[in-house]
Each structure stands twice: as structure tokens, then as C-alpha cells.
Design a protein around this motif. Structure first.
Motif, PDB file in Angstrom:
ATOM      1  N   PHE A 410       0.871  -1.176   0.000  1.00 11.94           N
ATOM      2  CA  PHE A 410       0.000   0.000   0.000  1.00 11.94           C
ATOM      3  C   PHE A 410       0.903   1.219   0.000  1.00 11.94           C
ATOM      4  O   PHE A 410       1.820   1.340   0.817  1.00 11.94           O
ATOM      5  N   ASP A 411       0.664   2.134  -0.934  1.00 11.43           N
ATOM      6  CA  ASP A 411       1.498   3.318  -1.136  1.00 11.43           C
ATOM      7  C   ASP A 411       0.595   4.542  -1.006  1.00 11.43           C
ATOM      8  O   ASP A 411      -0.332   4.726  -1.799  1.00 11.43           O
ATOM      9  N   TRP A 412       0.860   5.354   0.029  1.00 10.60           N
ATOM     10  CA  TRP A 412       0.064   6.579   0.236  1.00 10.60           C
ATOM     11  C   TRP A 412       0.998   7.786   0.173  1.00 10.60           C
ATOM     12  O   TRP A 412       2.073   7.806   0.783  1.00 10.60           O
ATOM     13  N   GLY A 413       0.593   8.791  -0.587  1.00  6.14           N
ATOM     14  CA  GLY A 413       1.359  10.021  -0.661  1.00  6.14           C
ATOM     15  C   GLY A 413       0.441  11.231  -0.623  1.00  6.14           C
ATOM     16  O   GLY A 413      -0.660  11.202  -1.193  1.00  6.14           O
ATOM     17  N   HIS A 414       0.878  12.271   0.044  1.00  6.56           N
ATOM     18  CA  HIS A 414       0.070  13.493   0.137  1.00  6.56           C
ATOM     19  C   HIS A 414       0.992  14.704   0.040  1.00  6.56           C
ATOM     20  O   HIS A 414       2.042  14.768   0.686  1.00  6.56           O
ATOM     21  N   ALA A 501      -3.160  24.134  -2.090  1.00 11.61           N
ATOM     22  CA  ALA A 501      -3.323  22.980  -2.970  1.00 11.61           C
ATOM     23  C   ALA A 501      -3.126  21.701  -2.166  1.00 11.61           C
ATOM     24  O   ALA A 501      -2.217  21.619  -1.326  1.00 11.61           O
ATOM     25  N   ASN A 502      -3.982  20.729  -2.413  1.00 12.24           N
ATOM     26  CA  ASN A 502      -3.862  19.418  -1.795  1.00 12.24           C
ATOM     27  C   ASN A 502      -3.821  18.349  -2.878  1.00 12.24           C
ATOM     28  O   ASN A 502      -4.620  18.383  -3.827  1.00 12.24           O
ATOM     29  N   ILE A 503      -2.903  17.418  -2.748  1.00 10.04           N
ATOM     30  CA  ILE A 503      -2.793  16.295  -3.680  1.00 10.04           C
ATOM     31  C   ILE A 503      -2.741  15.024  -2.852  1.00 10.04           C
ATOM     32  O   ILE A 503      -1.968  14.938  -1.888  1.00 10.04           O
ATOM     33  N   ASP A 504      -3.539  14.065  -3.216  1.00  8.54           N
ATOM     34  CA  ASP A 504      -3.567  12.815  -2.461  1.00  8.54           C
ATOM     35  C   ASP A 504      -3.518  11.641  -3.438  1.00  8.54           C
ATOM     36  O   ASP A 504      -4.272  11.610  -4.423  1.00  8.54           O
ATOM     37  N   GLN A 505      -2.652  10.684  -3.147  1.00 10.11           N
ATOM     38  CA  GLN A 505      -2.504   9.496  -3.996  1.00 10.11           C
ATOM     39  C   GLN A 505      -2.517   8.251  -3.110  1.00 10.11           C
ATOM     40  O   GLN A 505      -1.818   8.194  -2.096  1.00 10.11           O
ATOM     41  N   GLN A 506      -3.304   7.280  -3.498  1.00 10.48           N
ATOM     42  CA  GLN A 506      -3.348   6.000  -2.798  1.00 10.48           C
ATOM     43  C   GLN A 506      -3.222   4.890  -3.829  1.00 10.48           C
ATOM     44  O   GLN A 506      -3.953   4.866  -4.816  1.00 10.48           O
ATOM     45  N   VAL A 507      -2.283   3.978  -3.582  1.00 15.49           N
ATOM     46  CA  VAL A 507      -2.047   2.875  -4.512  1.00 15.49           C
ATOM     47  C   VAL A 507      -1.999   1.583  -3.718  1.00 15.49           C
ATOM     48  O   VAL A 507      -1.291   1.481  -2.712  1.00 15.49           O
ATOM     49  N   TYR A 532      -4.651  -0.891  -7.751  1.00 13.47           N
ATOM     50  CA  TYR A 532      -5.776   0.045  -7.600  1.00 13.47           C
ATOM     51  C   TYR A 532      -5.173   1.381  -7.193  1.00 13.47           C
ATOM     52  O   TYR A 532      -4.326   1.458  -6.300  1.00 13.47           O
ATOM     53  N   ARG A 533      -5.614   2.451  -7.860  1.00 10.40           N
ATOM     54  CA  ARG A 533      -5.051   3.774  -7.569  1.00 10.40           C
ATOM     55  C   ARG A 533      -6.146   4.813  -7.537  1.00 10.40           C
ATOM     56  O   ARG A 533      -7.060   4.792  -8.364  1.00 10.40           O
ATOM     57  N   ARG A 534      -6.046   5.712  -6.560  1.00  7.78           N
ATOM     58  CA  ARG A 534      -6.967   6.852  -6.478  1.00  7.78           C
ATOM     59  C   ARG A 534      -6.142   8.128  -6.424  1.00  7.78           C
ATOM     60  O   ARG A 534      -5.194   8.245  -5.641  1.00  7.78           O
ATOM     61  N   GLU A 535      -6.529   9.088  -7.270  1.00 11.70           N
ATOM     62  CA  GLU A 535      -5.851  10.382  -7.324  1.00 11.70           C
ATOM     63  C   GLU A 535      -6.854  11.484  -7.028  1.00 11.70           C
ATOM     64  O   GLU A 535      -7.958  11.506  -7.585  1.00 11.70           O
ATOM     65  N   PHE A 536      -6.468  12.399  -6.155  1.00 12.60           N
ATOM     66  CA  PHE A 536      -7.305  13.563  -5.832  1.00 12.60           C
ATOM     67  C   PHE A 536      -6.424  14.803  -5.832  1.00 12.60           C
ATOM     68  O   PHE A 536      -5.264  14.765  -5.403  1.00 12.60           O
ATOM     69  N   ALA A 537      -6.968  15.913  -6.300  1.00 11.61           N
ATOM     70  CA  ALA A 537      -6.235  17.183  -6.254  1.00 11.61           C
ATOM     71  C   ALA A 537      -7.214  18.340  -6.154  1.00 11.61           C
ATOM     72  O   ALA A 537      -8.304  18.309  -6.735  1.00 11.61           O
ATOM     73  N   SER A 538      -6.807  19.345  -5.406  1.00 14.26           N
ATOM     74  CA  SER A 538      -7.562  20.601  -5.353  1.00 14.26           C
ATOM     75  C   SER A 538      -6.568  21.754  -5.327  1.00 14.26           C
ATOM     76  O   SER A 538      -5.474  21.638  -4.786  1.00 14.26           O
ATOM     77  N   VAL A 564      -8.582   4.154 -10.631  1.00 12.23           N
ATOM     78  CA  VAL A 564      -8.291   3.210 -11.701  1.00 12.23           C
ATOM     79  C   VAL A 564      -7.969   1.854 -11.090  1.00 12.23           C
ATOM     80  O   VAL A 564      -7.289   1.761 -10.065  1.00 12.23           O
ATOM     81  N   ILE A 565      -8.478   0.811 -11.701  1.00 11.04           N
ATOM     82  CA  ILE A 565      -8.109  -0.549 -11.349  1.00 11.04           C
ATOM     83  C   ILE A 565      -7.472  -1.182 -12.576  1.00 11.04           C
ATOM     84  O   ILE A 565      -7.973  -1.025 -13.698  1.00 11.04           O
ATOM     85  N   GLU A 566      -6.357  -1.865 -12.362  1.00 10.07           N
ATOM     86  CA  GLU A 566      -5.573  -2.374 -13.481  1.00 10.07           C
ATOM     87  C   GLU A 566      -5.133  -3.813 -13.225  1.00 10.07           C
ATOM     88  O   GLU A 566      -4.816  -4.191 -12.095  1.00 10.07           O
ATOM     89  N   PHE A 567      -5.075  -4.587 -14.292  1.00 10.72           N
ATOM     90  CA  PHE A 567      -4.527  -5.930 -14.258  1.00 10.72           C
ATOM     91  C   PHE A 567      -3.434  -6.004 -15.330  1.00 10.72           C
ATOM     92  O   PHE A 567      -3.610  -5.483 -16.444  1.00 10.72           O
ATOM     93  N   PHE A 568      -2.317  -6.607 -14.977  1.00  8.84           N
ATOM     94  CA  PHE A 568      -1.208  -6.654 -15.922  1.00  8.84           C
ATOM     95  C   PHE A 568      -0.547  -8.028 -15.897  1.00  8.84           C
ATOM     96  O   PHE A 568      -0.665  -8.798 -14.941  1.00  8.84           O
TER      97      PHE A 568
END
Length: 967
Positions: A410-414, A501-507, A532-538, A564-568
């Protein structure tokens, strides 16, 4: 509320880190797991570093020798990198992005360059985009940087059309290291300091390892005033700026201009305007490199629960402070918009106006003057940015079924970016402050005030009664003469600017890799996984900026998110091994399926890669790869509301008939005749004749997002060969050449205001999509309808980007002691060894097509046909010396122009001396020969220099020294 939010995130970050450390410290287990080598560009581990596509690797030793404080400063000189969109030397005038440091590959943009750290995404540093701020990447914890160019979406997902920058951090470190570094230019600026300390060690009977790294650095910036060729503002046509702190006052009907040359207000001396005498010198205020302070704290740890099960974690906290600084605000009467009391300037009734100027206005038959005024009393426009990045990775990996390796994380960045600016103007208050008169006894009785304090008869007050009775504290402003603005007026009309500005990323990701079959030539490997990844920005400007009352157009807030959900999957199939002319032959491929969701809409993409490697003999490798890559629109491209825009446009239905016969475009004439509003006004008036006000009063929004955008798609071909041979005493040589061709289609771009009008009326089909981007007045009498009232432009899918060329890389290492004649000639002493490297990119195609127009940018500023980096490292006992030369070939200023810029060389020299096993001294000189950056026309207005400061070195010669300690 903001501070509480920051405390919450900090607590969450520290708590999660503590939990992860507690987990690794208390778990029980056995031996350490076996490390494998994974080459960037493939998820299949390899026994060597023979990559399926060209990989440029920059080691930590090269980074250390360069004296770089920020890894991006060194990487920009690598030939495969393009001109960064935001750096310390090109962002001072951008203000909102000042001090951010981004990277891009192949001049295809940050949004098409994917940045990874240890193979995982790093959270963006610019709201609404995928651009990473390399100020937040822990430079001193880097083990190496791998760079691949070309489509890599099948391996890593969206944004990898230009390639991937993968930063690999140190793990399993034991000991303590510290270093301190300082430096400055010969112009006594760009003063830099850096201090770094790193601890690492094993624990729990060597089952775990934890690395802690802390870096603090400061760059005090570089200033135009310190350089003789940039010290004054006489570099532009006409001399100094007409936005003068004395004031520039023009009579509307005659255009004659005056200033208040001495004194202020009604008693000031009025003189004819002279730029050389009264113009404003902007250069003393201008930073040509933005000051930046950085603090980066990082941890990297793992714990082996068992031989086949490992827990790991990474944490980073980065704080960056930067400051943009430019000259005081250039305010003009045009900023007032004439929307209140018909205020187009300063009325002759204004009691501050000098009598001589009033007489000149009256004599011309006018009742006001227009003006330009440098608001020097406000001080420089200064923007402070404070950016915090939090990142936490928690994961587990291991082995199952003996030889299948799995990994889940799990990768979280803000990113939190808060900015505050000074030197701006509150336009509504400026209107009130200019609308002034002398207080009468009746005004005093009515409660007249000046700046909130009771007024006296004869005082100059604001005319609007409401501004007395409210808490506004209106104070009239005197703009006539240098230093004329009073402290009370300054306080009233100043508008502090801010934005958050706020940026949030969850992977969340997982993968498994291993051999599924044994073939005659070896194991057939496969990889499978999902993310699975979620991106938010304001991005939220202050209220005045949002309403357009902060001396500029409206800046609405931007807010959006997607998931986004991805299979590779990936495979590597050995075909031949140890056969005649086939020491090795393998084929491989990868595929990725992605589903994006954004506010109820769904987008599905597919990316895939096919590759082949053929090794006819031990020392020669041929490789080829085809990649279909995709990029889905980012948050700005999808959700940006657009900014207010009043830039002038040409109404083709008005101007086309005015052209001489033979110069007219018949298609435009025909399409305008079909426009019902234009047709009606033409019938009523006999022609489509617009007034000046109608031609100039065109508003609208620019840069609006488009939720109907479809993904960009690229086809990338790479074909290359690698020769690697050890010649014994003559040294070891590695040579590679790779051809690349990148073709991006369905490009997400913006359409300009004028472009929208042109495309509407020049197209063979009418009406079309572009005609929906602007509106004409369709109310009121028919003979007064038809003027364009608004042009709203934004993002579209349109055209292509193409780039192709060759990458050459040579590494040659030789021990000079193997040359007996040399050693003998020098008396038998150790003569050391030389490691040399050359990276060279030749670009033979760099073009784009947008809205039917093809542009070839190859060989122009920022896109030289040849770009190279040559380096030599000499080592002899405790001494190490490095020479590096960066080269760009001759370029032209712009397409269609004959002005060219000479080839550009830059030389850097650095060295180190190992005093003891634990202590090393180092230092260097960058731009050793103090090569002046070439003159670039029109660069001055946006950089404060005479060059393109993001392409050439505008700073000059600079020095650094430092010491390292290892224990």
C-alpha cells in the motif's frame, strides 16, 4: 482549520510509521531473503543488467562527484532529458510554481514522464498533474537512477509515453554517514548549504535492517543585479519600464504623456514623460534563481519474518520552502475595467491631481487621465510557498511454491502546498480610493473618516459614503509622484494573495512472478498482478483571486478525482540458448488492462509490449521492442474550470470582408454568411460592421477541463545493439546504439481563443465543434446583435506528437598501470585508472500536428538535434577527479527565423581526496570556464535574463566544497 488538518495528517503519518516499525521489531523469523535484480522496463528479475530496452543508469557515485544537492539538477544534463517545465531558474515569474523542480523525457512533457521510486509511483508536486517535485526525493539516499525512454505503460501504467525515471534507494545499509557542503557563485550569490546524515543497521539477530536519512539544504538564490550584463533594465526596446513609480499619465484624446517629476500630489511638478529619466528599473528586484530551503526525512526498512516472508516499509517527509521575487506591481487604469462610476482613470476632480496636469486635460477637452503606475510603495511582489510531502509505503513480499516471488503493498502520498503573496492590488478598494474629494462640514457631520479615523474639514476623503460607515476604512490614494501613496491608503488597497493545494494518492498493488515451465533454452517466466489507484487534487486561490478582484482575471478553484483498477501480465520466453549464432534468443511481452472512473464516467484502456533479444555471441546483443502505450487525462485536463480571459480576438466575419480582394478566404466569407446572427445584422445594416467596443469586449474562459477527453495513445519502436568486451590490459569497452521512434496520437492539447474562431469559419463543414466554443450576442435590436461576447476554450484531443532519433552510449574503463611503458616512464608509481562515458542523442524528427498545422521543432531552442554528455573519472589511490562536458548543437530561435544560436558547451570539474578510511574532502567548479549563456531574443520578459534560463546556464561559474564522514 488548516493547521488542524496538517496536524491530523502528521499524526496519521507518524502513527502508521510507528506501527510498521513495531511490526518489524516484534515479529519472529529466520534467515534473510535472497535479493533479486529487477531491471527498469521489466518486472521479471534477471541475473544480469542486460535490459530488454535501453536503460541509462546514473550511479550514486556519479551523483556525489557532481556535488548535486537535488538529483534533478544533475539529470537535466543527460541527453535523453528535455527542458523541464518548472525549475528554480524558470519558475520565478510563474509565482505559484516557484521553486518546484520537475523532469521530463524527450521534450514530451512531465505529464508523459512517469516517476517511480523503488518501482512505485511518487505523489505529484503540482496540483492536477502527475508532475513530481524532485525537491521531495531523498537525493542522498539514492543508490542509482534508471531511465528508460519510450512507451512503458504495459509495465507501469498511464503517463509513461515518454518513458520512466526510476529512483532506486539504498537498502541493507549498515553504518553511519554524514556530509556537509557549501558553495556559491563568483558573483557572490546562489549561496548553498547542505547537511546530511544517514544511519543504518541490522536488528533482531540480523533479521531486519533499518536506514534513517535526514537532509537539510538551502539555496539562497541568484539575482540579476549581481551580473553586469543584467544589472539594469536597459535591455529592452525603449529603455526602462513605462510603469513608473513617478506615474505615467496620458490624455485620452491626444495620447500625450506626462509624469510628476518631483514632489507629489497637487503641488507636484509636471513634466513630459521620458522613459530614460523616469522609467522604472526592474532588475534590482528580480531573482533569476528562486531561493529554496529543503528538509527531507526518510526511512527504509524491512524485517524477515521467515525465510520466505518479508515485511517492508518506506517513509518520507519533505518540507520545501521557496520564495519568488519580482518587481513591484505594474498597475494601470485599464485594470479598473470602467465598471464603477464610469471610472476609466483618474478624474480631473481628484484633489491630488497637480494643476498643470488638470489644465492639460481640460485643454484637450477630456475629464480624466489614464495612467500606469508602478506601485513601488507596496514593495516587490513576493510569494512564499511552503510545501509538505508525506509518503508511506507498507508492504510484504516473499516466496511460494519454492520459486514464485510475490509482492503486495500500500502506497500513500500526500502533498500540501500553501502559498502567500504580497504586493497585489485590491481592485474594488482601488476604485474607491481613487474616487476622492475634499471633506466638507456636512461630511464631518455625516461621520466622514480617513482610514477608519475621524476626518476633518479640508481632509481628502473617499467619496463613497458607504466606505465611511462600513468597516472598510477607506483611505484615498495619491498616485501622483514617487512615494506618494500614504501608509493608510497602502493598507486599504493592498490585497494579500494566497492559495492552498492538496494532492492525495493512494495505490494498492500486488504481483506474483515465477517460472511456469522449463523449456530447452531455460525457464519460461510470467508475471501477473493488479493495482488500484486513487488520485485527488484541489487548488484553491483566495476569495479575491477567485472573483477577479485581486488585480487580475478570475481564478476559480480546481477540484477533482479519479480512480483506476488495473490488471497486468508479462512473460519472457527463452527460445534458443548456446546454439550456433544464438548464444541467447528470447522473446517477451507485457499487457495491461485498465479501467478509469471519474465522476460517473468510465474509460477502459489497453497497453501492450512485444520485445526480442538476440545474442549471437557473448559480446554482442541485439534488441528490439514495440510498445503501445496510453495516457489518460489528468485532473486539470478533466476538471479545471478555466481562467477568465479578455485577450483580444479577431472576429473573422468582420475582418475578412475588409481585406483586399484576392487576400480574402472564400471559405470564411461563405461560412459567415451562414451564421444566422451575422446574417441578420448584415441584412439590417448592409454590412457586418462592428464598433470598437464590440471588437474589444470579448471575455470568456481559457483552459477549461473536458470530461469527454479520450486517452492519448503512442506507438514506440526501439531497435538497438550492445557490444561489450574486455580487452584485458587495453581496458573494457561497452558500446550501445539504439534507434527510437515515438508516435503519440490523439494528443490532449488546448485550443486557443483565436484558433477556435479560425477553425470554426475556415473549415469546409459549418457549423462544427469549434463553433460551439464562442457565443455571439443574440438579444436586443437585430442591427446591434452579432458581436462575439465570449470565447470559452479548453482541452481537446487533436493531432499528434512525433519524435525519433538515435541514442549512443560508450563506457570505456582502463587501468593505466597495465601500460608498462607509461608506468616505467613515471618511475614505477601507481598511475591510476580512467573511467570514461559518453551519452549522445541525435534527434532526426521532432514534430507535432495540431488543428491541421504541422510544426517541426527539431533543431530549435530547447530541442537541439545533437545533445551529448562526456565524462572522465580518474582514480589514483585517495585521489578522484572528474571532468564533465555537456554539449548542445547549434539551434535556431524559432521556426521560419534565420537567427541561430551557436553550439553550447559547459564544463564541470570536481574531485575528492580520501584523507582516511572514514574522512573524505571534496569540491568542484561548475561552468568552469564561466561560459555565458547565449542571447535569446524575447527571453527577458519572462526570465529577467537575456537567455532561456531553462535551456542554458544563466548563473555562471560556481564553486562547492565539502566533507564526508563514514563509520
Amino acid at each position: 482549520m488548516l493547521h488542524k488538518d496538517v496536524r491530523f495528517r502528521s499524526s496519521l503519518f507518524v502513527g502508521a510509521s510507528a506501527f510498521a516499525l513495531l511490526a518489524v521489531a516484534t515479529a519472529a523469523g529466520a534467515q534473510q531473503t535472497t535479493e533479486t535484480v529487477t531491471v527498469t522496463g521489466s518486472r521479471i528479475p534477471r541475473a544480469n543488467l542486460e535490459a530488454p530496452t535501453a536503460v541509462t543508469t546514473i550511479s550514486s557515485e556519479v551523483l556525489q562527484m557532481s556535488g548535486t544537492v537535488n538529483v534533478s539538477d544533475m539529470l537535466r544534463s543527460v541527453p535523453s532529458f528535455g527542458v523541464s517545465g518548472i525549475t528554480a531558474t524558470n519558475s520565478n515569474f510563474a509565482t505559484a510554481g516557484a521553486g518546484i523542480s520537475t523532469l521530463e523525457l524527450r521534450n514530451l512533457g512531465e505529464k508523459r514522464t512517469l516517476v517511480l521510486v523503488n518501482g512505485r509511483r511518487w505523489v505529484a508536486g503540482v496540483a492536477g498533474t502527475s508532475a513530481v517535485d524532485f525537491n521531495t526525493v531523498p537525493t542522498d539516499l539514492i543508490d542509482r537512477v534508471d531511465v528508460i525512454t519510450g512507451g512503458a505503460s504495459a509495465m507501469y501504467g498511464s503517463d509513461a509515453l515518454a518513458g520512466v525515471i526510476n529512483v532506486i534507494l539504498k537498502t541493507d545499509y549498515e553504518g553511519m554517514a554524514a556530509d556537509f557542503q557549501t558553495g556559491r557563485t563568483e558573483y557572490d550569490d546562489e549561496v548553498q548549504y547542505k547537511a546530511h546524515v544517514m544511519f543504518g543497521g541490522n536488528f533482531a539477530n540480523n533479521k531486519g535492517n533499518l536506514v534513517l536519512s535526514a537532509t537539510w539544504s538551502r539555496n539562497e538564490g541568484a539575482w540579476a543585479k549581481n551580473r553586469a550584463n543584467l544589472a539594469t533594465d536597459l535591455l529592452v526596446s525603449g529603455g526602462k519600464s513605462s510603469y513608473s513609480d513617478y506615474g505615467y499619465f496620458a490624455i485620452p484624446s491626444t495620447g500625450k504623456a506626462y509624469t510628476v517629476s518631483s514632489g507629489t500630489g497637487a503641488t507636484g511638478t509636471v513634466s513630459a514623460w521620458s522613459s530614460s529619466k523616469y522609467g522604472f528599473d526592474r532588475q534590482p528586484y528580480r531573482a533569476i534563481e528562486t531561493p529554496v530551503d529543503r528538509l527531507v526525512l526518510s526511512t527504509n526498512g524491512h524485517y524477515n519474518v521467515s525465510q520466505n516472508f518479508q515485511l517492508y516499509m518506506e517513509t518520507t517527509f519533505a518540507n520545501t520552502k521557496s520564495a519568488a521575487n519580482i518587481e513591484p506591481y505594474p498597475h494601470a487604469s485599464a485594470d479598473l475595467d470602467g465598471t464603477e462610476n464610469d471610472l476609466m482613470g483618474v478624474s480631473i476632480d481628484n484633489p491630488y491631481m497637480p494643476q498643470a496636469l488638470r489644465d492639460a486635460v481640460v485643454a484637450a477637452g477630456d475629464n480624466y487621465v489614464t495612467y500606469r503606475r508602478r506601485l513601488a510603495e507596496f514593495g516587490p511582489r513576493h510569494y512564499d510557498a511552503n510545501r509538505d510531502l508525506y509518503r508511506l509505503v507498507i508492504g510484504a513480499k516473499g516466496t511460494v511454491f519454492n520459486d514464485f516471488n510475490w509482492d503486495t503493498y500500500f502506497d500513500w502520498g500526500h502533498t500540501l502546498d500553501t502559498q502567500n503573496g504580497t504586493g497585489q492590488v485590491n481592485i474594488p478598494n482601488m476604485r474607491e480610493a481613487l474616487n476622492a474629494r475634499v471633506a466638507t462640514a456636512a461630511d464631518i457631520t455625516a461621520g466622514a473618516t480617513v482610514g477608519g479615523a475621524p476626518a476633518k474639514v479640508g481632509d481628502i476623503i473617499c467619496s463613497n459614503y458607504y466606505t465611511w460607515t462600513s468597516k472598510e476604512g477607506c483611505a484615498p490614494i495619491n498616485i501622483f509622484g514617487k512615494g506618494a501613496v500614504s501608509p493608510a491608503a497602502l493598507k486599504y488597497v493592498t490585497a494579500p494573495a494566497s492559495r492552498t493545494a492538496n494532492i492525495d494518492q493512494q495505490v494498492l498493488g500486488a504481483s506474483i512472478e515465477g517460472p511456469v515451465a522449463t523449456l530447452p533454452a531455460g525457464d519460461l517466466h510470467v508475471v501477473g498482478g493488479f493495482e488500484y489507484r486513487r488520485e485527488f487534487a484541489s487548488d484553491v486561490p483566495d476569495a479575491l483571486s477567485q472573483s477577479g478582484q485581486n488585480a487580475g482575471n478570475k481564478e476559480p478553484e480546481t477540484r477533482g478525482s479519479y480512480n483506476v483498477i488495473e490488471f497486468f501480465g508479462e512473460t519472457e520466453i527463452p527460445v534458443l540458448k548456446n546454439e550456433f549464432l544464438a548464444k541467447e534468443l528470447t522473446v517477451g511481452g507485457a499487457v495491461r488492462w485498465s479501467q478509469y472512473g471519474a465522476q460517473g464516467s468510465t474509460t477502459v484502456t489497453n497497453a501492450y509490449t512485444g520485445r526480442v533479444q538476440w545474442k549471437p555471441v557473448d559480446d554482442l546483443l541485439f534488441r528490439g521492442q514495440y510498445a503501445k502505450a496510453v495516457r489518460v487525462a489528468n485532473i486539470n485536463e478533466l476538471f479545471a474550470p478555466g481562467g477568465e480571459d479578455f485577450s483580444s480576438v479577431d472576429d473573422r466575419c468582420y475582418s475578412e470582408p475588409l481585406k483586399p480582394v484576392g487576400k480574402q478566404n472564400p471559405q470564411v466569407i461563405a461560412n459567415c454568411a451562414k451564421d444566422p446572427v451575422v446574417k441578420a445584422r448584415t441584412a439590417a445594416n448592409g454590412s457586418f460592421d462592428l464598433t470598437l467596443a464590440e471588437r474589444q469586449g470579448t471575455g470568456g474562459l481559457s483552459g477549461a477541463g473536458n470530461k469527454n477527453l479520450t486517452p492519448e495513445r503512442s506507438d514506440t519502436w526501439t531497435v538497438g545493439a550492445v557490444f561489450n568486451h574486455d580487452f584485458g590490459s587495453a581496458g573494457a569497452l561497452e558500446f550501445s546504439v539504439d534507434y527510437f521512434n515515438i508516435d503519440i496520437e490523439n494528443v490532449i492539447t488546448t485550443v486557443g481563443r483565436q484558433q477556435a474562431i479560425n477553425q470554426c469559419y475556415e473549415a469546409a463543414s459549418y457549423p462544427n465543434t469549434f463553433c460551439t466554443l464562442f457565443t455571439r450576442k443574440a438579444t436586443g435590436p437585430t442591427n446591434l446583435q452579432g458581436a462575439i461576447t465570449a470565447v470559452n476554450t479548453g482541452y481537446f484531443n487533436q493531432g499528434y506528437l512525433k519524435e525519433g532519433g538515435f541514442d549512443f552510449a560508450i563506457n570505456y574503463n582502463v587501468d593505466l598501470n597495465e601500460f608498462d611503458w607509461l608506468k616505467s616512464a613515471l618511475g614505477g608509481v601507481d598511475v591510476g585508472q580512467i573511467n570514461s562515458r559518453l551519452n549522445w542523442t541525435y534527434t532526426n524528427n521532432y514534430s507535432d500536428q495540431s488543428f491541421g498545422t504541422v510544426t517541426n521543432d527539431n533543431g530549435f531552442i530547447g530541442a537541439p538535434k545533437h545533445k551529448a554528455q562526456l565524462g572522465f573519472i580518474y582514480e589514483n589511490g585517495p585521489v578522484t577527479l572528474q571532468w564533465e562536458t555537456d554539449f548542445q548543437s547549434r539551434v535556431y530561435v524559432a521556426p521560419g527565423e534565420l537567427t541561430s544560436i551557436r553550439p553550447y558547451y559547459l564544463h564541470n570539474l570536481s574531485g575528492s581526496y580520501q584523507i582516511t578510511e572514514q574522512v573524505q574532502l571534496f569540491g568542484g567548479i561548475n561552468n568552469l570556464l564561466n561560459i555565458r549563456a547565449p542571447f535569446v531574443p524575447n527571453a527577458y520578459a519572462t526570465t529577467g535574463t537575456t537567455t532561456s534560463a531553462d535551456v542554458y546556464d544563466a548563473i555562471g561559474r560556481r564553486f562547492f566544497v565539502g566533507a564526508r564522514l563514514k563509520m
